[in-house]
Scaffold this motif. Sequence first.
Motif, PDB file in Angstrom:
ATOM      1  N   ASN A 599      12.012  27.531   1.833  1.00  0.00           N
ATOM      2  CA  ASN A 599      13.189  26.832   1.321  1.00  0.00           C
ATOM      3  C   ASN A 599      14.448  27.262   2.055  1.00  0.00           C
ATOM      4  N   TYR A 600      14.583  28.561   2.264  1.00  0.00           N
ATOM      5  CA  TYR A 600      15.774  29.043   2.953  1.00  0.00           C
ATOM      6  C   TYR A 600      15.798  28.564   4.405  1.00  0.00           C
ATOM      7  N   LEU A 601      14.668  28.640   5.090  1.00  0.00           N
ATOM      8  CA  LEU A 601      14.635  28.206   6.489  1.00  0.00           C
ATOM      9  C   LEU A 601      14.849  26.703   6.620  1.00  0.00           C
ATOM     10  N   ALA A 602      14.514  25.981   5.551  1.00  0.00           N
ATOM     11  CA  ALA A 602      14.704  24.534   5.587  1.00  0.00           C
ATOM     12  C   ALA A 602      16.138  24.122   5.307  1.00  0.00           C
ATOM     13  N   GLY A 603      17.006  25.070   4.842  1.00  0.00           N
ATOM     14  CA  GLY A 603      18.425  24.727   4.674  1.00  0.00           C
ATOM     15  C   GLY A 603      19.044  25.237   3.414  1.00  0.00           C
ATOM     16  N   ALA A 604      18.292  25.869   2.496  1.00  0.00           N
ATOM     17  CA  ALA A 604      18.880  26.398   1.272  1.00  0.00           C
ATOM     18  C   ALA A 604      19.883  27.492   1.628  1.00  0.00           C
ATOM     19  N   ASP A 605      20.979  27.543   0.835  1.00  0.00           N
ATOM     20  CA  ASP A 605      22.055  28.482   1.196  1.00  0.00           C
ATOM     21  C   ASP A 605      21.868  29.846   0.560  1.00  0.00           C
ATOM     22  N   ASN A 606      21.397  29.907  -0.657  1.00  0.00           N
ATOM     23  CA  ASN A 606      21.330  31.172  -1.381  1.00  0.00           C
ATOM     24  C   ASN A 606      19.896  31.682  -1.349  1.00  0.00           C
ATOM     25  N   TRP A 607      19.640  32.641  -0.477  1.00  0.00           N
ATOM     26  CA  TRP A 607      18.291  33.203  -0.414  1.00  0.00           C
ATOM     27  C   TRP A 607      18.019  34.195  -1.526  1.00  0.00           C
ATOM     28  N   HIS A 608      19.087  34.659  -2.177  1.00  0.00           N
ATOM     29  CA  HIS A 608      18.901  35.616  -3.263  1.00  0.00           C
ATOM     30  C   HIS A 608      18.150  34.993  -4.425  1.00  0.00           C
ATOM     31  N   GLU A 609      18.271  33.682  -4.564  1.00  0.00           N
ATOM     32  CA  GLU A 609      17.609  33.028  -5.679  1.00  0.00           C
ATOM     33  C   GLU A 609      16.089  33.022  -5.531  1.00  0.00           C
ATOM     34  N   THR A 610      15.602  33.240  -4.313  1.00  0.00           N
ATOM     35  CA  THR A 610      14.154  33.224  -4.092  1.00  0.00           C
ATOM     36  C   THR A 610      13.510  34.581  -4.325  1.00  0.00           C
ATOM     37  N   LEU A 611      14.296  35.623  -4.511  1.00  0.00           N
ATOM     38  CA  LEU A 611      13.755  36.972  -4.664  1.00  0.00           C
ATOM     39  C   LEU A 611      13.144  37.145  -6.036  1.00  0.00           C
ATOM     40  N   LEU A 612      12.007  37.897  -6.061  1.00  0.00           N
ATOM     41  CA  LEU A 612      11.292  38.189  -7.303  1.00  0.00           C
ATOM     42  C   LEU A 612      11.004  39.685  -7.361  1.00  0.00           C
ATOM     43  N   GLU A 613      11.241  40.267  -8.509  1.00  0.00           N
ATOM     44  CA  GLU A 613      10.946  41.686  -8.698  1.00  0.00           C
ATOM     45  C   GLU A 613       9.445  41.862  -8.991  1.00  0.00           C
ATOM     46  N   THR A 614       8.824  42.807  -8.286  1.00  0.00           N
ATOM     47  CA  THR A 614       7.396  43.056  -8.462  1.00  0.00           C
ATOM     48  C   THR A 614       7.179  44.198  -9.428  1.00  0.00           C
ATOM     49  N   PRO A 615       5.953  44.346  -9.944  1.00  0.00           N
ATOM     50  CA  PRO A 615       5.676  45.491 -10.824  1.00  0.00           C
ATOM     51  C   PRO A 615       5.764  46.828 -10.102  1.00  0.00           C
ATOM     52  N   SER A 616       5.684  46.803  -8.793  1.00  0.00           N
ATOM     53  CA  SER A 616       5.735  48.053  -8.039  1.00  0.00           C
ATOM     54  C   SER A 616       7.152  48.559  -7.975  1.00  0.00           C
ATOM     55  N   ARG A 617       7.306  49.823  -8.031  1.00  0.00           N
ATOM     56  CA  ARG A 617       8.611  50.467  -8.035  1.00  0.00           C
ATOM     57  C   ARG A 617       9.360  50.214  -6.739  1.00  0.00           C
ATOM     58  N   GLY A 618      10.579  49.683  -6.826  1.00  0.00           N
ATOM     59  CA  GLY A 618      11.465  49.509  -5.686  1.00  0.00           C
ATOM     60  C   GLY A 618      11.092  48.387  -4.750  1.00  0.00           C
ATOM     61  N   VAL A 619      10.128  47.549  -5.073  1.00  0.00           N
ATOM     62  CA  VAL A 619       9.664  46.501  -4.170  1.00  0.00           C
ATOM     63  C   VAL A 619      10.112  45.150  -4.710  1.00  0.00           C
ATOM     64  N   THR A 620      10.813  44.371  -3.863  1.00  0.00           N
ATOM     65  CA  THR A 620      11.257  43.013  -4.174  1.00  0.00           C
ATOM     66  C   THR A 620      10.539  42.066  -3.233  1.00  0.00           C
ATOM     67  N   LEU A 621      10.066  40.944  -3.788  1.00  0.00           N
ATOM     68  CA  LEU A 621       9.271  40.002  -3.016  1.00  0.00           C
ATOM     69  C   LEU A 621      10.041  38.734  -2.757  1.00  0.00           C
ATOM     70  N   MET A 622      10.012  38.248  -1.518  1.00  0.00           N
ATOM     71  CA  MET A 622      10.443  36.892  -1.196  1.00  0.00           C
ATOM     72  C   MET A 622       9.180  36.126  -0.815  1.00  0.00           C
ATOM     73  N   PRO A 623       8.668  35.270  -1.689  1.00  0.00           N
ATOM     74  CA  PRO A 623       7.454  34.526  -1.378  1.00  0.00           C
ATOM     75  C   PRO A 623       7.653  33.608  -0.186  1.00  0.00           C
ATOM     76  N   SER A 624       6.574  33.022   0.216  1.00  0.00           N
ATOM     77  CA  SER A 624       6.647  32.128   1.369  1.00  0.00           C
ATOM     78  C   SER A 624       7.216  30.773   1.010  1.00  0.00           C
TER      79      SER A 624
END
Length: 737
Positions: A599-624
């Motif tokens: 979504n971000y590479l296709a033109g979305a402006d806010n990449w922060h909205e795609t971030l997801l917090e994982t159950p693992s400590r300190g790890v944030t995921l940006m899915p594909s």
Amino acid sequence: MDKDDMLQLTSPGWVDRPVENGRQHGEPMVLAPPPLLQYWQIVLRWKWIILGIIAAAFTVGLIVTLLTSPQYSATSRIEISREQKKFTNVEGVDSPISDRDLEFYQTQYSLLQARSLAERVARTLRLSTNEEFFAAHGVDLSGSLFTSGAAQKSGAAETARREKMAVDLLLDHIAVSPVRGSSLVDIRYVSGSPTISAQIANSWTQQFVAQSIDRRFASTTDARQFLEGRLADLRVKLETSERDLVNYAAQKGIVALGRTKDADGRTQVDRTLVSSDLEALNAALATATAERIAAESRAHQQSGGANADALSNPTINDLRQKRTEIAAEYAKLMVRFEPDYPSAKELAQQLRTVDAGIAREESRVLNSRSSDYQSAVLRENALRRRVEQLKSGLSRQQQDSIQYNIYQREADTNRQLYDGLLQRYKEIGVAGVGANNIAIVDPARVPDSPSSPNFLINLALALVAGLGLAAIATFALNQIDEGLRDPTQVGRILQVPLLGSVPTSEGSDTLTELQDTKSALSEAYLSIRSNLAFSTDHGIPRALMVTSTRASEGKSTTSFALAMVLGRTGKRVLLLDADMRSPSMHSFAGLPNVTGLSNYLAGADNWHETLLETPSRGVTLMPSGPTPPSAAELLSSDRITTLIRQASEQFDHIVIDSPPILGLADAPLLTRAVEGIVFVVEADGVPIRGIKTSLARLQAVHAHVFGVVLTKLQSRLSSYGYGYGYSYGYGSNDRDA
């Protein structure tokens, strides 16, 4: 630097040396295992194939041994001497040097295996008609022409065929074995009958001895015939030359008294009757001359003087001795008496009488000198005349001796030739009389037990053959299977540093093992994280990409595991799923994949909205995100670089799960947005040539490869030292710090 980094610095696998074989400064040095350990790993890898080949070879050897007919071996031993022993000291036709040639024994060995000897043995034992002989070699002649109605028509042809077959069988089953370091030779014959084996072995040696004797006698036949013709011619020449010599000597009156031989063996006449007489008379003349000179010398001496004759005359010597005694007595009387004293007068008279006697004797000696001188002169003259006469006769005889010597030399030459040929003719007749240089030491005995098949030896040979075939098969399979099988191969073959090795997951759930800090899988990735700390001058790279040659090599698992390990150390980690063709990071974290990188590479402006917090400590995921029509077109824009730059301001580390390299352009496009690459290789997976091709593509875009992670490694097949978990002595607080 955290505690894990400090632990890795103190581990024995780290060295601080310059770049060597693709290893950079501060990287762990992995030494190649010992060769024996490498071979053992190969054996463990292909153990079932190796055991199968050995078992098959062992079974075949057992079956062949049980089905093979027993064979009996009989051995006779002979001695072949270099020098032929003889009863007579007579040379044969062959040169004695031939027995001392280097090729002598090799010639004898070849003669022992000659076809002519086999034919001789076959004829002697009549093997062509011996059914037992053919049966002992497994030849069935029950259907031969001898048992059919056509035997009378083809009997000769069948006999020739059988003889040839018998000779071929003999040559195929005879073995000649020289005893090393001696002149002994063993002749061994093998057949299915113990009696036949012993009989043929003994006959072989006997016929070899007889053949040697026959060959020696046969070689003298031509020589005897030639010598007989030459002797007849020389006999006539000798008689003629001797007759001419005798006739000439009688004609010239040459009487030879002494002969000598020159260096060539020819006779020379040294003394004849004339020369002998001249020699004797000449010696007498010399003696007469000497006597005449001596008589002349004595005749010229003075009569009153002392001479040799007078001094040597015994009468004169006696008179002088007597006069000396009388003179001594007279001198004693003169001391006390006068000359007129009677005794003195008597002694004086005796002195006068003795002096008169001495004078008479000396006069007689002087008179005899003259007569002796005359007699010596006459004798000398007579001898001189005779010597002159003999000189004239000897001179004529010497002239005649020239022709005489010619006749003599011709007769001597003919006699020498005749005697030599006659002696040689006699020697050849007895040259073969003597002890043969070939002697039978041990005759063959009928064997009590079969020599083959030997059960233990055959099984041992089958085992050795199985091991050999297994080694060949293992080598071939090991060459065909070109995947990496050992961590030590990474530096030696790929010339790329090894970041670490990940063992095969023992449980069914890989995520569960990764979350368990005590598992070997978690320990492996903790070691890889520590090694990454030395890949740059600022520690662990801020942005790194994980890729592999092809799918299913453990690339996504490695990306997720590295993010988890980094998060445990209190770092903020962004796990970016850039494999938009086959996304998997959201499933590892148990999160949805609604929006993300695409979504971000296709033109979305806010990449922060795609971030997801994982159950693992300190790890944030940006899915594909949703699968785009063309992932390569999206990654070729500058938005991916912008995303990494902006995310680096909020996160300590960015881990990107990249698509595989071969066949896709996605991974090379992502390399421009990261510091470097962690290259994942599956053990025993992709061939080495495929791995090198992938690394070459990365080098072509000037990408920096931090190192290789070898995954799915079976520790029992590797020499690399595992021991993940608490066996290293790590405490739980150290890993969770």
